[in-house]
Design an enzyme around this catalytic site. Structure first.
Site, PDB file in Angstrom:
ATOM      1  N   ASP A 162       0.834  -1.161   0.244  1.00 16.15           N
ATOM      2  CA  ASP A 162       0.012  -0.123  -0.174  1.00 16.15           C
ATOM      3  C   ASP A 162       1.005   1.217   0.030  1.00 16.15           C
ATOM      4  OD1 ASP A 162      -3.268   0.608   0.995  1.00 16.15           O
ATOM      5  OD2 ASP A 162      -1.670   2.300   1.056  1.00 16.15           O
ATOM      6  N   ILE A 163       0.558   2.159  -0.887  1.00 18.82           N
ATOM      7  CA  ILE A 163       1.174   3.311  -0.978  1.00 18.82           C
ATOM      8  C   ILE A 163       1.244   4.378   0.197  1.00 18.82           C
ATOM      9  CG2 ILE A 163      -0.291   4.973  -1.950  1.00 18.82           C
ATOM     10  CD1 ILE A 163       1.845   5.724  -4.382  1.00 18.82           C
ATOM     11  N   ASN A 173     -12.714  -3.280   2.919  1.00 17.29           N
ATOM     12  CA  ASN A 173     -13.552  -1.938   3.029  1.00 17.29           C
ATOM     13  C   ASN A 173     -14.558  -2.306   1.799  1.00 17.29           C
ATOM     14  OD1 ASN A 173     -12.425  -0.837   5.360  1.00 17.29           O
ATOM     15  ND2 ASN A 173     -11.048   0.333   3.959  1.00 17.29           N
ATOM     16  N   HIS A 182      -9.968  -5.084  -3.209  1.00 15.38           N
ATOM     17  CA  HIS A 182      -8.671  -5.190  -2.566  1.00 15.38           C
ATOM     18  C   HIS A 182      -8.821  -5.657  -1.194  1.00 15.38           C
ATOM     19  CE1 HIS A 182     -10.081  -0.853  -2.459  1.00 15.38           C
ATOM     20  NE2 HIS A 182      -9.418  -0.825  -1.286  1.00 15.38           N
TER      21      HIS A 182
HETATM   22  P1  AMP Z   1      -9.611   1.537   0.708  1.00 12.35           P
HETATM   23  O1  AMP Z   1     -10.030   2.817   1.429  1.00 12.35           O
HETATM   24  O2  AMP Z   1     -10.228   0.488   1.179  1.00 12.35           O
HETATM   25  O3  AMP Z   1     -10.335   1.755  -0.864  1.00 12.35           O
HETATM   26  O4  AMP Z   1      -7.993   1.669   0.160  1.00 12.35           O
HETATM   27  C1  AMP Z   1      -7.429   1.845  -0.746  1.00 12.35           C
HETATM   28  C2  AMP Z   1      -5.926   1.804  -0.747  1.00 12.35           C
HETATM   29  O5  AMP Z   1      -5.190   2.019  -1.821  1.00 12.35           O
HETATM   30  C3  AMP Z   1      -5.397   2.960   0.387  1.00 12.35           C
HETATM   31  O6  AMP Z   1      -4.807   2.275   1.308  1.00 12.35           O
HETATM   32  C4  AMP Z   1      -4.363   3.631  -0.677  1.00 12.35           C
HETATM   33  O7  AMP Z   1      -3.325   3.936   0.402  1.00 12.35           O
HETATM   34  C5  AMP Z   1      -4.032   2.499  -1.646  1.00 12.35           C
HETATM   35  N1  AMP Z   1      -3.418   3.204  -2.887  1.00 12.35           N
HETATM   36  C6  AMP Z   1      -3.892   3.980  -3.582  1.00 12.35           C
HETATM   37  N2  AMP Z   1      -3.172   4.121  -4.694  1.00 12.35           N
HETATM   38  C7  AMP Z   1      -2.368   3.330  -4.389  1.00 12.35           C
HETATM   39  C8  AMP Z   1      -1.190   3.197  -5.593  1.00 12.35           C
HETATM   40  N3  AMP Z   1      -0.884   3.812  -6.529  1.00 12.35           N
HETATM   41  N4  AMP Z   1      -0.192   1.775  -5.038  1.00 12.35           N
HETATM   42  C9  AMP Z   1      -0.497   1.309  -3.852  1.00 12.35           C
HETATM   43  N5  AMP Z   1      -1.793   1.504  -3.026  1.00 12.35           N
HETATM   44  C10 AMP Z   1      -2.438   2.452  -3.398  1.00 12.35           C
END
Ligand code: AMP
Ligand code: ZN
Length: 140
Positions: free
Chosen positions: A30-31, A86, A99
């Site tokens: 996760d970024i 989520n 995810h």
């Molecule tokens: P959610 O709130 O469950 O939809 O989580 C989405 C997740 O995606 C968040 O924890 C973000 O930090 C992660 N995210 C968004 N863009 C990227 C990316 N380019 N690479 C890795 N993780 C990401």
């Protein structure tokens, strides 16, 4: 989907730290990590949520989920994880591509359990709730 960030990660149009891959799934960091090793596991194809994930991918999904947890447990020397989805905007889903979050847990990491995510105490008793579900089940 052309404008989906996770589709772009799956097709390598966007870079990520990929830790494990199978034919239909990808696990990457996760970024914005909420814990050391915070990892996301996605299907490579665009399915919005768990309900859309085809059942024939179940075995492969379980296998890569276990491998992801194994790698993280060895790398971060912990057997403790919060693993979750989520699902839907009310639950905090911000990217409409399924995810699964893997959050390694550590002593005194100031996190809570899944019970701390919500406490919307139902007004109905368990029996009434159960009957509602049975009704759907019997009609389907
Ligand atoms: P959610 O709130 O469950 O939809 O989580 C989405 C997740 O995606 C968040 O924890 C973000 O930090 C992660 N995210 C968004 N863009 C990227 C990316 N380019 N690479 C890795 N993780 C990401
Ligand atoms: Zn997508």
């Amino acid at each position: 989907m052309s404008d989906c960030v996770f589709c772009k990660i799956a097709t390598r149009q966007i870079e990520s730290y990929i830790i494990e891959e199978s034919e239909n799934f990808l696990a990457f960091l996760d970024i914005h990590p909420h814990a050391p090793g915070h990892t996301l596991l996605i299907p490579k194809n665009h399915f919005k949520n768990l309900s859309e994930l085809p059942e024939n991918l179940g075995e492969e999904f379980v296998k890569i989920a276990k491998k992801t947890a194994f790698l993280l447990s060895k790398a971060f020397k912990t057997e403790h994880f919060t693993i979750g989805i989520n699902q839907g905007s009310l639950a905090g889903q911000t990217i409409d591509h399924l995810h699964i979050h893997f959050l390694p847990r550590f002593p005194n990491d100031k996190g809570g359990s899944i019970h701390s995510v919500v406490y919307n105490k139902p007004e109905e008793d368990l029996s009434a709730i159960y009957q509602k579900i049975l009704k759907v089940k019997n009609e389907s």
